[in-house]
Design a protein around this motif. Structure first.
Motif, short mmCIF file in Angstrom:
data_model
loop_
_atom_site.label_atom_id
_atom_site.label_comp_id
_atom_site.label_asym_id
_atom_site.label_seq_id
_atom_site.Cartn_x
_atom_site.Cartn_y
_atom_site.Cartn_z
N HIS A 202 0.72 -0.82 -0.06
CA HIS A 202 0.12 -0.27 -0.10
C HIS A 202 0.89 1.31 0.17
CE1 HIS A 202 -3.57 -2.35 1.91
NE2 HIS A 202 -3.84 -1.48 -0.12
N LEU A 203 1.60 1.24 0.70
CA LEU A 203 2.81 2.66 0.99
C LEU A 203 3.44 2.86 -0.23
CD1 LEU A 203 4.40 1.45 3.78
CD2 LEU A 203 2.92 2.80 3.59
N THR A 206 0.58 4.18 -2.53
CA THR A 206 0.54 5.79 -2.04
C THR A 206 1.65 6.54 -3.23
OG1 THR A 206 -0.47 4.55 -0.23
CG2 THR A 206 0.07 7.31 -0.32
N ARG B 47 -9.28 -0.21 -7.71
CA ARG B 47 -8.19 0.33 -7.91
C ARG B 47 -8.20 0.82 -9.50
NH1 ARG B 47 -4.47 -1.51 -4.57
NH2 ARG B 47 -4.08 -3.04 -6.16
N ALA B 50 -8.27 4.46 -9.63
CA ALA B 50 -6.56 4.71 -9.37
C ALA B 50 -5.75 4.63 -10.72
CB ALA B 50 -6.93 4.19 -8.10
N MET B 79 -5.81 9.03 -2.46
CA MET B 79 -6.66 7.52 -2.38
C MET B 79 -6.41 7.64 -1.10
SD MET B 79 -6.50 4.45 -4.56
CE MET B 79 -7.33 2.95 -3.23
N PHE B 81 -6.59 5.03 2.04
CA PHE B 81 -6.99 3.05 1.63
C PHE B 81 -7.11 3.18 3.15
CE2 PHE B 81 -2.98 3.44 -1.22
CZ PHE B 81 -3.32 2.68 -2.23
N ASN B 83 -5.58 0.36 5.45
CA ASN B 83 -4.97 0.86 6.60
C ASN B 83 -4.20 1.62 6.67
OD1 ASN B 83 -3.67 -0.45 4.43
ND2 ASN B 83 -2.70 -1.81 4.80
N ALA B 85 -2.04 3.60 5.01
CA ALA B 85 -0.84 3.37 4.22
C ALA B 85 0.01 4.72 4.48
CB ALA B 85 -1.00 3.59 2.92
N LEU B 86 0.36 5.00 5.77
CA LEU B 86 1.65 6.10 6.14
C LEU B 86 2.50 5.36 6.10
CD1 LEU B 86 -0.33 7.72 9.04
CD2 LEU B 86 -0.80 8.40 6.82
N ARG B 146 -3.30 13.85 3.59
CA ARG B 146 -2.78 13.66 3.16
C ARG B 146 -3.31 13.89 1.42
NH1 ARG B 146 0.67 8.79 2.86
NH2 ARG B 146 -0.47 7.77 3.10
#
Lengths: 309, 351
Positions: A202-203, A206, B47, B50, B79, B81, B83, B85-86, B146
């Motif tokens: 996911h990172l 992103t 997705r 995206a 986007m 997510f 979880n 996604a940091l 973000r």
């Protein structure tokens, strides 16, 4: 009287409990015994014996003859052959550690993409794990050998001058470094590949949406996540590199002119060729201290840069 | 704003499409929800919008431009997510500005947008914390910030509330909705939670097995479900659907269906009354198996005489309904839904 026989007396109770404790300890000892014996015979006893020998003058049979305190250490620190060996070892270890880690990281990154044939390359890259030191050395010997070696044959084909892999002062060390790095690559590759798999996708997604460049993704997402593994790989490789023996023995025998005379090889020569066990023990002690120091320094230096989650 | 034209996704040529010809036009400033059970393909569609998943058929048009083959960053969207996604190695503010830095936005602009976004999500005091030092709700708000800071007019959200506990979910739900209104952005929101879909969506698209079941406002979906799947998906407890009803009189239900010979009849649990309100209310002899008090409502489980289906009815108020006996329930005619035997809506009496 009847009352007395049925009741359990305090002293009976304690002795009973005591027996239970002893039984428990014996059981524990029983389970520990195999590894205690193994470690005792092959690690602790030699370790203690090495410390002991390093304070003695020994005869050709390896028996301690005379207690000389720290004299062995003092002599060694002024011995040009040992100091050179120390210097060569440091260069060797630095080169092997950095090259192994960087190459493995590069290969793991390549083999990470899910393309056709990646599995084959992964297997190939990891395969050096299954090769023994002697086989690897002999393999590379075919490459390095003067005139008949693969390297010289190729160079000759293109009318280039030969490289004196095993006889040139610098090239010999390069040859040993190459062989050791090649051997280490398999394990390092596997460990780093595993770490790469664990970076959350996911990172990257992103970052992909945010328009982050591949280099920035690598620098700010991949590297921080795999830093513990990189650190681990570097440490293990470094400790292994300090203890390199087989490659030197098979490729160069420490030559030319002691340019590939790594400490472990020097220890081997002093103990089994020069039959000076006291000196060899002292060198072993110094090596152990050196490894401990360098590892400690590495921990301290990289501690802050490694991200544990 | 976002147009999907016969959008398709096929993973394996030998197998059926995972997404089957989805066509929808998402309007600017709309809060568009895609809802469906897991495996229905809603995340795959998101997705594909995206650009994280290749499109295998149809067209994706964003702001008038065909986007099928453009990389994610060229689609000008952001986007969020599930979880979050940091980036764990960056502080809150670094997380928020990372994308701006990567796109070489001037640092004065970065700071301005950062402080605006932080204020908007109420995290100004947390700018220098690391994600691991934040609670789930705070992390989700960082992810939101973000997205906002990127300046994208479209934000895609993939089950953003699923990792939050129930209470928090409710409050964040309203925060997101309010934020969307305030900024006037277009949000495409994926969830499997019908309550989220109903409360947040301007329009909702409900999917099952990669096929669009119905698109409409939450009230349309609730009042005029296109088929039994939609009917059962929205509303808790779910709608009672009685299959193949032919002889109503002898089944203990005094009603003639307008759809002879066979039809399915749907009754919302909350439509039942203990007393008739209209003269022609349908009367049901209901065998109460259990009666459960849940706060302000009473849930009845049981059967209609002679039928196998277990039905559920919800009566408002505290009722001492005795279990293991017949009671008469009254259902207004206009609360009945009719479906054909394939489950598609026939008509709704009284609408």
């Amino acid at each position: 009287m009847a009352q007395n026989t049925s009741a359990i007396q305090p002293h009976q109770l304690t002795s009973q409990r005591g027996r239970q404790v002893i039984t428990a300890h014996l059981t524990a000892l029983g389970f520990l015994m195999p590894s205690l014996i193994f470690l005792g015979v092959f690690v602790f006893y030699p370790l203690v014996k090495t410390v002991y020998y390093s304070f003695f003058l020994t005869n050709a049979l390896g028996q301690p003859v005379k207690f000389i305190g720290l004299a062995n250490y003092a002599t060694l620190l002024h011995d040009p052959v040992f100091l050179k060996s120390l210097w060569v070892t440091l260069i060797f270890v630095a080169a092997v550690t950095s090259l192994t880690t960087i190459c493995a990281l590069y290969l793991a990154n390549l083999a990470r993409k899910h393309l056709r044939g990646t599995v084959i390359f992964r297997t190939l890259f990891a395969s050096t794990m299954g090769v023994s030191v002697s086989v690897a050395s002999v393999l590379w010997l075919f490459f390095f050998q003067p005139t008949t070696g693969v390297s010289d044959m190729i160079l000759n084909f293109f009318h280039l001058p030969p490289i004196h892999w095993l006889t040139g002062n610098v090239w010999a060390l390069v040859a040993v470094i190459l062989t050791v790095v090649w051997m280490n690559l398999g394990f390092a590759f596997l460990a780093i590949s595993g770490a790469l798999e664990n970076v959350p996708t996911h990172l990257y997604e992103t970052a992909e949406i945010e328009g982050v460049t591949p280099w920035l993704k690598f620098r700010f997402i991949t590297l921080p996540h795999i830093s513990p593994t990189l650190f681990f790989v570097a440490t293990v490789t470094m400790i292994n590199a300090f203890q390199t023996f087989g490659q030197v023995d098979l490729l160069t025998k420490g030559g030319p002119n002691n340019h590939t005379n790594l400490i472990v090889y020097q220890i081997y020569r002093d103990a089994f060729v020069n039959l000076n066990v006291g000196k060899a023990s002292t060198e072993s002690m110094l090596l152990a201290i050196l490894i401990a120091l360098v590892t400690f320094a590495q921990f301290k230096l990289t501690e802050k840069r490694v991200m544990y989650q | 704003m976002i147009e999907l034209k016969q959008l398709q996704k096929v993973y394996d040529q030998q197998q059926d499409a995972v997404i089957k010809e989805v066509t929808v036009n998402i309007l600017p400033g709309e809060f568009f929800v895609m809802v469906g059970p897991s495996g229905s393909g809603k995340s795959t569609i998101l997705r594909m919008i995206a650009g994280l998943e290749p499109i295998t058929g149809g067209d994706l048009i964003i702001a008038g431009e065909r986007m099928n083959d453009l990389p994610p960053k060229a689609r000008h969207l952001s986007m969020v997510f599930q979880n979050y996604a940091l980036y764990p190695n960056m502080t809150v503010s670094e997380n928020i500005t990372f994308g701006l830095k990567a796109r070489k936005v001037a640092s004065a602009t970065q700071l301005q947008r950062l402080s605006d976004a932080l204020a908007l999500v109420g995290l100004t005091d947390y700018a220098y914390r690391y994600p691991r030092e934040l609670s789930g709700g705070q992390r989700q708000r960082v992810a939101l910030a973000r997205s906002i800071v990127s300046g994208a007019e479209i934000i895609l959200m993939d089950e953003p509330l699923s990792n939050l506990d129930a209470q928090l979910r409710e409050s964040v739900r309203y925060e997101i909705k309010a934020l969307q209104r305030k900024l006037g952005i277009t949000v495409v929101y994926v969830t499997h939670d019908q309550t989220e879909a109903m409360t947040m969506g301007d329009r909702v698209m409900i999917l099952n097995d990669g096929v669009v079941q119905q698109i409409g406002t939450p009230m349309q979906l609730y009042e005029l479900p296109a088929n039994t799947f939609v009917a059962k998906f929205f509303g808790t407890p779910q709608m009672n659907v009685l299959t193949a009803v032919t002889d109503w009189k002898n089944q203990g239900v005094a009603i003639d269906t307008p759809f002879d010979p066979d039809a399915m009849v749907g009754i919302r649990p909350e439509a039942a009354r203990l007393n008739p309100e209209n003269a022609d209310d349908m009367a049901i002899e209901f065998w109460v198996a259990t009666a459960t008090q849940i706060g302000s409502e009473t849930l009845l489980f049981g059967t209609i005489n002679g039928r196998e289906e277990t039905l559920q009815f919800k009566i408002s108020g505290h009722l001492d309904v005795p279990a293991e006996q017949f009671i008469t329930l009254y259902i207004p005619r206009n609360a009945l839904h009719y479906f054909d035997l394939n489950g598609n809506m026939l008509a709704k009496v009284g609408v």
